[in-house]
Each structure stands twice: as C-alpha cells, then as structure tokens.
Design a protein around this motif. Sequence first.
Motif, mmCIF file in Angstrom:
data_model
loop_
_atom_site.group_PDB
_atom_site.id
_atom_site.type_symbol
_atom_site.label_atom_id
_atom_site.label_comp_id
_atom_site.label_asym_id
_atom_site.label_seq_id
_atom_site.Cartn_x
_atom_site.Cartn_y
_atom_site.Cartn_z
ATOM 1 N N ILE A 176 0.828 -1.200 0.000
ATOM 2 C CA ILE A 176 0.000 0.000 0.000
ATOM 3 C C ILE A 176 0.863 1.250 0.000
ATOM 4 C CG2 ILE A 176 -1.603 1.348 1.393
ATOM 5 C CD1 ILE A 176 -2.996 -1.201 2.145
ATOM 6 N N ILE A 177 1.931 1.205 0.791
ATOM 7 C CA ILE A 177 2.819 2.359 0.831
ATOM 8 C C ILE A 177 3.413 2.635 -0.537
ATOM 9 C CG2 ILE A 177 5.008 3.210 1.738
ATOM 10 C CD1 ILE A 177 4.306 1.810 4.372
ATOM 11 N N SER A 178 3.809 1.578 -1.222
ATOM 12 C CA SER A 178 4.402 1.836 -2.533
ATOM 13 C C SER A 178 3.337 2.280 -3.535
ATOM 14 C CB SER A 178 5.187 0.635 -3.027
ATOM 15 O OG SER A 178 4.344 -0.348 -3.526
ATOM 16 N N GLU A 179 2.101 1.862 -3.327
ATOM 17 C CA GLU A 179 1.025 2.354 -4.189
ATOM 18 C C GLU A 179 0.802 3.850 -3.970
ATOM 19 O OE1 GLU A 179 -2.368 -0.172 -3.398
ATOM 20 O OE2 GLU A 179 -1.217 -1.910 -4.061
ATOM 21 N N LEU A 180 0.821 4.238 -2.708
ATOM 22 C CA LEU A 180 0.646 5.661 -2.395
ATOM 23 C C LEU A 180 1.768 6.485 -3.010
ATOM 24 C CD1 LEU A 180 -0.471 5.482 1.342
ATOM 25 C CD2 LEU A 180 -1.862 6.164 -0.598
ATOM 26 N N ASP A 181 2.931 5.889 -3.043
ATOM 27 C CA ASP A 181 4.073 6.566 -3.657
ATOM 28 C C ASP A 181 3.865 6.730 -5.157
ATOM 29 O OD1 ASP A 181 6.827 7.537 -3.918
ATOM 30 O OD2 ASP A 181 7.201 5.600 -4.854
ATOM 31 N N MET A 182 3.358 5.673 -5.784
ATOM 32 C CA MET A 182 3.101 5.727 -7.223
ATOM 33 C C MET A 182 2.101 6.811 -7.558
ATOM 34 S SD MET A 182 4.122 2.765 -9.075
ATOM 35 C CE MET A 182 3.594 1.072 -9.061
#
Length: 400
Positions: free
Chosen positions: A353-359
């Motif tokens: 999820i964190i990396s999705e938010l980053d994307m």
Amino acid sequence: MQQELVNFLEGFASKKSIFVNKKVFQPSYKPTTILHRNDIIEQTAKILAPVLKLEKPSNLFIYGKTGTGKTLSIKDVTDGFSKLAASKNIPLKIIYINCKLKRVSDTEYRLIAQLSREFGKTIPATGLPTDEIYKIFFNVVEESEKAVILVLDEIDQLTKKTGSEVLYNLTRINEDLSKSFISLIGISNDLNFVDTLDPRVKSSLSEEELLFPPYNAFQIQDILTERSDLGFAKNTLDSGVIPKCAAYAAREHGDARRALELLRIAGELANRSSSKKVATRHVDEAEEKIDRDRILDAIRTQPKQAQAALFSIISTSVGKQNPIFTGAVYEFYKEICTKTGLRPLTQRRLSDIISELDMLGIITARVISKGRYGRTREIVAPKTLQTDAVRKILKDAINL
DNA sequence: GTCAATTCACATGAAAGAGACCACGGTCTAGTG
DNA sequence: CTAGACCGTGGTCTCTTTCATGTGAATTGACGA
C-alpha cells in the motif's frame, strides 16, 4: 441564504463570463484540425490503407507520452476510414477500446467480452469460462466476411495486469479466421513497453511502429492559441498567459492535455475572482490548484485501508524532521486499527500500500539500506499533507 | 588498516485463499387452464 | 402444464495472507603489515 452570498451570485450572473465555449478545453473535445500531427496521421493512414481492399494491414504499435495527441490522431484516422468504408460498402468494423477503464476492459475476460459486445452480443459481466468468451467472439467475427481494426488504447495497462496472453491470442486468431481478419493497433504511454512483451507477441504486434514525439513549447502555443480563440471571449487573455501555460506543459514532457487544463483552470479562477482578464498569476494559481485537487481527490477515493495507512504515515511524520520508516508506520497503523475496529492487514500488504501511495504521488517513499540496521522504506509525507484539513478528511473516512 | 562475512529489517515474489459476483442447469412450488 | 423461485456448481475478480527468497551497506572479526 446570506445576503452577501446573494449579492455575489447576482453579480456573478450579470457579469460577462470570460469563456464563450468551455467545451473546447475539455480533453474529450475533438478539434476540426489537428495541429503538428499531419505527417503521422498520413503515415498511419498509409499503413491502414490495404484494409479498403479487404487486405489485412500490418499490426501497428504506437507509443508516445501522455498528451501528445496519440488517441486524438488515431481516432481521426479511424473515423476517416469508417466513413470511407461506409460510403463504399466495405464491411469494415473499427473498435476502439481503452484498456484502462476499470471494470470494463482491464482483464482478459472483460476485454474479449467487451469486444463481443461491440458486435452486438450480450455477454454477462462474469460467470462464463474465458474460453467460452473467446468462442463467442470468434464466431461473431467469422459470422460474415469483414475487416476488423482493433484499437487498444493504454495497452500497457492490460498486459501489466493480465500478462501478454491476451495479445498473443488476439494476434493468433487470424490463423483460424477464414473470412475475416483482425488488425491490431496498440497504443501505449510507456516507451519501454514493447521490450517487456513476450517476444512472440512483440514481433507480431509491432510490425509497424510509430512514435509520437512530445510537442515543443511553440507547438503547444499554437494549439493553445487555436483553442483559446474558440473558447475565450475576445481580448480576455493577457499576452503572457499562453506562453506561460505552454512553458509549464513543455517542461512536463510536452503534454498538451495538461496545458489545456491549465489554461481552463486559469480562466475559471479569473472568472471567479471577477477579473476581466486572465493574467499570468492565474496560471500560477491554476498550477497549484491542479496539484492540490489531484492529490486531495486521490486521497478521498482511496480504499479504507489505504486511507488508514496514509493517516498513520502523516501522524507519525508530523512534527518530525527526519523521514520515517515502514516499521514505525506499521506499529501506528495497528493501533489505529484496534481503535477503529478495522481488521489490520499484514505488514506485507501495508508495504504494498505504501508503494502504491508513492506511485500515486501522494507521498514519497524510497527503499534505502541502513546497513547493519536493515533495509526499509524511507517515507516522506509532503508538508502540504501535514495539515489538519487533510487529517480531518482521513479521520472522517476511517471513522476515528 | 583491509577485506570478506555477517546481520538487520524489511523489500519483493509467487502462490494460494477468501469472499463477492455471476450464469447456467436442474429441481421444486404454486398458479393456471 | 408452465413460469418462477430456489439451490448447487463452476467460473471470474479483487484483495489478502502465507511462505520463501532477496538485498545493500554498517558492523564485525580475522588477518596481515
């Protein structure tokens, strides 16, 4: 209603708008002439030309960054072919599908189902085996002699999710078709997309390739000038406005769509602040507003778990100078979950999820190694997010 | 001082599960003539 | 006799969990100068 507001609205209604036709700034607007794309349009038309003699044209692969006029140009060409075919009674069917549309055409099943629907078949949204769908599609294409041109926009989205299986099947389907044929036109934003493909698909999909180069600042200016002549009332633009929009957009890899949006928002802001003209400062404001709105919108439309995760990130990082790490966020997140009765996810999932938010560009997260002290993500929530307003939105969203 | 091995704290991948949807076909039920 | 209600089965799709493996540099410790 408050008197003040009434006054404002009265003033608003009586005042002349800066716009005469706002539609021309919408991304869906199709201009009568497409600037600076003549040669590419011509090439595309030549590649597709055999279809008018019912011969199969080469598959075509088109790539270029967002807002370089890919979709617009292709639609222009295909519309032209449709008309021509209709007038000459050529059985040509052109299907345009945007593979990004969620719940419509972003998986193998749904894509083929959507294709069959284009031929007038009614297909349930789910429930049938995939090969059944293929059969239906095959039969409807083979039903009568026809040429099919299949335009797959944002094709990278499709393979990213479902692998290149679909494309392989589609390119191969011609071998089994006897009366008809299908030509593929793939459109992608991702310049490296072809390289990630299965080699079998790669060679057959990109028999021909076209690259849409980004517009330069002058070309964007031309486009903006043309549209603003149609969209804005006379003499309502300061001379610096268009160059400024163009410059902003050219900096962001020549995205004409963005330039138009910028111009539109600037116009709206000028309208709202009841100035008679659009000034360059409105462009600056517009730039800011677009950014802010995009992020707030993204936040609001996130699923609950992602919102809880984001809330944890913001809460842990507030008042701290140093960036924070996954572990700390996960601890906080678990607390939030027990407080709100949300079922906590595993750390594995939170990491995604964190990396999705980053994307999405909402936060910045990058993987760093702290040597002996492990490897983790360094997460930074931008200052613009660390406001009470944002936290309130999130709190409400997760019923805290 | 140098260099390879170790170690941490997660990242990243793959596979599989849960649960929501949905179509289809078969069986049961109640209403109709 | 038949239309509609009601299963059970088998399929897709999304979101997660489980299990396994990977990773980059600070630290450690052996080694030699």
